[in-house]
Motif scaffolding. Structure first.
Motif, PDB file in Angstrom:
ATOM      1  N   GLY A 153       0.790  -1.221   0.000  1.00  0.00           N
ATOM      2  CA  GLY A 153       0.000   0.000   0.000  1.00  0.00           C
ATOM      3  C   GLY A 153       0.829   1.281   0.000  1.00  0.00           C
ATOM      4  N   HIS A 154       2.150   1.160  -0.036  1.00  0.00           N
ATOM      5  CA  HIS A 154       3.033   2.317  -0.042  1.00  0.00           C
ATOM      6  C   HIS A 154       3.848   2.354  -1.333  1.00  0.00           C
ATOM      7  N   GLY A 193      10.031   6.748   3.080  1.00  0.00           N
ATOM      8  CA  GLY A 193       8.593   6.589   3.141  1.00  0.00           C
ATOM      9  C   GLY A 193       7.821   7.324   2.066  1.00  0.00           C
ATOM     10  N   SER A 194       8.480   8.197   1.310  1.00  0.00           N
ATOM     11  CA  SER A 194       7.773   8.963   0.276  1.00  0.00           C
ATOM     12  C   SER A 194       7.659   8.187  -1.029  1.00  0.00           C
ATOM     13  N   GLY A 195       8.697   7.479  -1.397  1.00  0.00           N
ATOM     14  CA  GLY A 195       8.679   6.645  -2.588  1.00  0.00           C
ATOM     15  C   GLY A 195       8.975   7.385  -3.874  1.00  0.00           C
ATOM     16  N   SER A 196       9.639   6.678  -4.786  1.00  0.00           N
ATOM     17  CA  SER A 196       9.974   7.256  -6.090  1.00  0.00           C
ATOM     18  C   SER A 196       9.611   6.347  -7.259  1.00  0.00           C
ATOM     19  N   PHE A 197       9.095   5.163  -6.985  1.00  0.00           N
ATOM     20  CA  PHE A 197       8.721   4.252  -8.068  1.00  0.00           C
ATOM     21  C   PHE A 197       7.313   4.595  -8.539  1.00  0.00           C
ATOM     22  N   CYS A 198       7.193   5.743  -9.181  1.00  0.00           N
ATOM     23  CA  CYS A 198       5.901   6.224  -9.651  1.00  0.00           C
ATOM     24  C   CYS A 198       6.136   7.169 -10.830  1.00  0.00           C
TER      25      CYS A 198
END
Length: 127
Positions: free
Chosen positions: A8-9, A41-46
């Motif tokens: 979910g993240h 926690g922010s993520g970059s796989f997008c």
């Protein structure tokens, strides 16, 4: 356990791409090629990221987007471990085990940039 932590993240730290939008007064403009790293926690796989400005830099023209996106976290790891945590300085000698690895190949360049003498060790396959 690890799967539950990321379910979910959005995962990932490093990114490279083209600026789509900027806040007022920002040094970057739409269309600029940039790279950087996201906070934990922010993520970059997008497809899009909204990164803090202090974690973004203009992408060197000599690097592809893929090359630029592979550098931020390993570069920070190498600098932090060698220079900040252990005080590597000009004239010191570093024995670098794993010099062909993900962090090792950048650690080698960081050590040389600060003026250290380096003995690099890697597997015969990567020599």
């Amino acid at each position: 356990l690890a799967r539950r932590a990321i379910e979910g993240h959005t995962v990932g730290f490093d990114f490279a791409g083209t600026v789509a939008e900027v806040p007022a007064g920002c040094e970057y403009k739409p269309g600029d090629a940039v790279y950087g790293t996201m906070p934990p926690g922010s993520g970059s796989f997008c497809e899009y990221v909204m990164a803090p400005l202090d974690q973004v830099a203009k992408k060197p023209a000599s690097l592809s987007f893929a090359e630029a996106a592979s550098l931020p976290l390993v570069g920070l790891t190498a600098i932090q471990s060698l220079v900040h945590d252990n005080g590597l300085a000009r004239g010191q000698h570093l024995l670098l085990i794993g010099a062909s690895g993900g962090v090792g190949h950048v650690a080698l360049q960081v050590a040389k940039a600060v003026g250290a003498s380096v003995t690099a060790v890697c597997s015969q396959r990567n020599a």
